[in-house]
Design a protein around this motif. Structure first.
Motif, PDB file in Angstrom:
ATOM      1  N   MET A  61     -53.793 -11.018  32.818  1.00  7.61           N
ATOM      2  CA  MET A  61     -52.542 -10.351  32.446  1.00  7.61           C
ATOM      3  C   MET A  61     -52.566  -8.883  32.899  1.00  7.61           C
ATOM      4  O   MET A  61     -51.584  -8.352  33.413  1.00  7.61           O
ATOM      5  CB  MET A  61     -52.324 -10.431  30.923  1.00  7.61           C
ATOM      6  CG  MET A  61     -52.002 -11.824  30.419  1.00  7.61           C
ATOM      7  SD  MET A  61     -52.258 -12.035  28.622  1.00  7.61           S
ATOM      8  CE  MET A  61     -50.961 -11.034  27.921  1.00  7.61           C
ATOM      9  N   ALA A 115     -52.084  -8.626  36.561  1.00  8.04           N
ATOM     10  CA  ALA A 115     -50.691  -8.884  36.960  1.00  8.04           C
ATOM     11  C   ALA A 115     -49.858  -7.603  36.950  1.00  8.04           C
ATOM     12  O   ALA A 115     -48.836  -7.517  37.630  1.00  8.04           O
ATOM     13  CB  ALA A 115     -50.070  -9.923  36.030  1.00  8.04           C
ATOM     14  N   ILE A 116     -50.283  -6.636  36.152  1.00 11.30           N
ATOM     15  CA  ILE A 116     -49.557  -5.348  36.185  1.00 11.30           C
ATOM     16  C   ILE A 116     -50.473  -4.242  36.748  1.00 11.30           C
ATOM     17  O   ILE A 116     -50.363  -3.073  36.369  1.00 11.30           O
ATOM     18  CB  ILE A 116     -48.951  -4.960  34.808  1.00 11.30           C
ATOM     19  CG1 ILE A 116     -50.001  -5.001  33.688  1.00 11.30           C
ATOM     20  CG2 ILE A 116     -47.769  -5.847  34.462  1.00 11.30           C
ATOM     21  CD1 ILE A 116     -49.510  -4.356  32.386  1.00 11.30           C
ATOM     22  N   THR A 137     -46.677  -8.021  21.863  1.00 12.78           N
ATOM     23  CA  THR A 137     -46.576  -9.278  22.618  1.00 12.78           C
ATOM     24  C   THR A 137     -47.513 -10.310  21.999  1.00 12.78           C
ATOM     25  O   THR A 137     -48.202 -10.031  21.011  1.00 12.78           O
ATOM     26  CB  THR A 137     -46.871  -9.079  24.121  1.00 12.78           C
ATOM     27  OG1 THR A 137     -46.560 -10.303  24.813  1.00 12.78           O
ATOM     28  CG2 THR A 137     -48.323  -8.722  24.396  1.00 12.78           C
ATOM     29  N   LYS A 194     -46.061 -18.187  28.061  1.00 11.70           N
ATOM     30  CA  LYS A 194     -46.660 -17.277  29.049  1.00 11.70           C
ATOM     31  C   LYS A 194     -45.590 -16.474  29.781  1.00 11.70           C
ATOM     32  O   LYS A 194     -45.788 -15.299  30.087  1.00 11.70           O
ATOM     33  CB  LYS A 194     -47.491 -18.060  30.055  1.00 11.70           C
ATOM     34  CG  LYS A 194     -48.929 -18.211  29.640  1.00 11.70           C
ATOM     35  CD  LYS A 194     -49.758 -18.724  30.796  1.00 11.70           C
ATOM     36  CE  LYS A 194     -51.209 -18.841  30.404  1.00 11.70           C
ATOM     37  NZ  LYS A 194     -51.972 -19.615  31.361  1.00 11.70           N
ATOM     38  N   ALA A 195     -44.462 -17.118  30.051  1.00 12.33           N
ATOM     39  CA  ALA A 195     -43.392 -16.418  30.764  1.00 12.33           C
ATOM     40  C   ALA A 195     -42.888 -15.242  29.925  1.00 12.33           C
ATOM     41  O   ALA A 195     -42.570 -14.168  30.453  1.00 12.33           O
ATOM     42  CB  ALA A 195     -42.247 -17.373  31.060  1.00 12.33           C
ATOM     43  N   TRP A 252     -45.274 -12.422  30.158  1.00 12.16           N
ATOM     44  CA  TRP A 252     -45.082 -11.745  31.445  1.00 12.16           C
ATOM     45  C   TRP A 252     -43.920 -10.753  31.334  1.00 12.16           C
ATOM     46  O   TRP A 252     -44.018  -9.605  31.778  1.00 12.16           O
ATOM     47  CB  TRP A 252     -44.862 -12.776  32.554  1.00 12.16           C
ATOM     48  CG  TRP A 252     -44.368 -12.214  33.849  1.00 12.16           C
ATOM     49  CD1 TRP A 252     -43.195 -12.485  34.464  1.00 12.16           C
ATOM     50  CD2 TRP A 252     -45.027 -11.247  34.680  1.00 12.16           C
ATOM     51  NE1 TRP A 252     -43.073 -11.766  35.622  1.00 12.16           N
ATOM     52  CE2 TRP A 252     -44.189 -10.995  35.780  1.00 12.16           C
ATOM     53  CE3 TRP A 252     -46.255 -10.578  34.597  1.00 12.16           C
ATOM     54  CZ2 TRP A 252     -44.521 -10.099  36.786  1.00 12.16           C
ATOM     55  CZ3 TRP A 252     -46.588  -9.674  35.618  1.00 12.16           C
ATOM     56  CH2 TRP A 252     -45.722  -9.455  36.689  1.00 12.16           C
ATOM     57  N   GLU A 253     -42.816 -11.185  30.702  1.00 16.50           N
ATOM     58  CA  GLU A 253     -41.681 -10.258  30.482  1.00 16.50           C
ATOM     59  C   GLU A 253     -42.147  -9.045  29.668  1.00 16.50           C
ATOM     60  O   GLU A 253     -41.765  -7.914  29.942  1.00 16.50           O
ATOM     61  CB  GLU A 253     -40.577 -10.954  29.666  1.00 16.50           C
ATOM     62  CG  GLU A 253     -39.714 -11.900  30.448  1.00 16.50           C
ATOM     63  CD  GLU A 253     -38.816 -12.718  29.504  1.00 16.50           C
ATOM     64  OE1 GLU A 253     -38.603 -12.319  28.337  1.00 16.50           O
ATOM     65  OE2 GLU A 253     -38.345 -13.775  29.956  1.00 16.50           O
ATOM     66  N   LEU A 269     -45.104  -7.760  29.478  1.00 24.04           N
ATOM     67  CA  LEU A 269     -45.946  -6.871  30.277  1.00 24.04           C
ATOM     68  C   LEU A 269     -45.100  -6.037  31.232  1.00 24.04           C
ATOM     69  O   LEU A 269     -45.377  -4.854  31.453  1.00 24.04           O
ATOM     70  CB  LEU A 269     -46.978  -7.682  31.066  1.00 24.04           C
ATOM     71  CG  LEU A 269     -48.066  -8.332  30.230  1.00 24.04           C
ATOM     72  CD1 LEU A 269     -48.952  -9.196  31.095  1.00 24.04           C
ATOM     73  CD2 LEU A 269     -48.911  -7.269  29.522  1.00 24.04           C
ATOM     74  N   CYS A 270     -44.058  -6.675  31.775  1.00 22.65           N
ATOM     75  CA  CYS A 270     -43.159  -5.912  32.664  1.00 22.65           C
ATOM     76  C   CYS A 270     -42.463  -4.813  31.867  1.00 22.65           C
ATOM     77  O   CYS A 270     -42.284  -3.688  32.345  1.00 22.65           O
ATOM     78  CB  CYS A 270     -42.121  -6.838  33.308  1.00 22.65           C
ATOM     79  SG  CYS A 270     -42.881  -7.957  34.506  1.00 22.65           S
TER      80      CYS A 270
END
Ligand code: URA
Length: 248
Positions: A125, A128-129, A213, A226-227, A230-231, A233-234
């Motif tokens: 995770m 990913a960022i 989160t 998981k999606a 991801w949002e 983390l964005c």
């Protein structure tokens, strides 16, 4: 409204949701001094005094003392079954602070947070960022000792450990805190938190923006979420960009 808040609002990231008697001061960085855990509590008599005195001692510690104190801590029953206490890992003055729940079996064995399966997902995770443990990132937990059988820590256990987390945050002075799961969010915000309802909102921990989160272990069991993580983390990354823009 502070300049930082108005810029975050412009970016669609505000308001900052304030909990835990957060101050509304104009200069959120450095963070306002934290109220000491136990201060203002109704716990009466000698026990309350002892607890407050302990909190004050912890609040004055540097990293070395903190490390020793956590390693030797016997202030809740989690010490009975631990192999070792797990303070945290990462840059000691990090921009990002990720807070989990408590060590599991792997962490208890190795003395580092998030080194098991959930940790591998957390590392993914982070990647990913464009983050990496130890590089502008500190990872800690609400409790420093493994709850037996990986149960959720009890309220008295998170309360006993909270002065340590408070002191870590004061020393790290992160720009942004990411609470991983309900126990971490509730410990930090001092109130009941529903993760699903808290996602995408910016909370305030003593002048430090905080996002909530799902815990990576929950994501391992529930792939459809998981999606959403991801949002989140964005959202956290956008918030950090906003904070960096404000600082420029
Ligand atoms: N889960 C947590 O909350 N923390 C860890 O360190 C490992 C697993």
């Amino acid at each position: 409204m502070t300049r930082r808040e108005s810029i975050l609002r412009e970016m669609g990231l505000a308001p900052l949701w304030r909990l835990r008697d957060s101050p509304t001061g104009d200069s959120p960085s450095p963070p306002a001094p934290l109220p000491l855990a136990g201060e203002g509590s109704v716990e009466a008599g000698a026990a309350g005094e002892v607890r407050l005195e302990r909190t004050r001692r912890i609040a004055a510690m540097g990293w070395d003392e903190l490390k020793t104190s956590v390693a030797e801590c016997r202030d809740c029953r989690l010490c009975e079954k631990r192999k070792q206490a797990v303070l945290g890992v990462g840059e000691l003055e990090a921009d990002w602070l990720f807070v989990g729940e408590g060590p599991g079996a792997d962490e208890d064995e190795r003395g580092e947070p998030f080194v098991g399966q959930a940790g591998q997902l957390l590392d993914a995770m982070l990647a990913a960022i464009d983050l990496k443990r130890g590089n502008k990132v500190y990872i800690g937990n609400a409790v420093k000792c493994r709850p037996p059988g990986n149960r959720t820590p009890e309220a008295e256990e998170t309360a006993a450990c909270f002065p340590y987390l408070q002191r870590q945050i004061e020393l790290i002075r992160p720009k942004l805190i990411v609470a991983l799961g309900k126990p971490a969010a509730e410990t930090l915000l001092g109130t009941e938190v529903k993760v699903g309802a808290s996602r995408g909102r910016l909370f305030d921990y003593r002048g430090i923006p905080l996002v909530v989160t799902y815990h990576p272990a929950y994501l391992l069991r529930s792939l459809t979420e998981k999606a959403k993580a991801w949002e989140d983390l964005c959202f956290a990354r956008r918030t950090m960009q906003g904070l960096n823009d404000v600082a420029r």
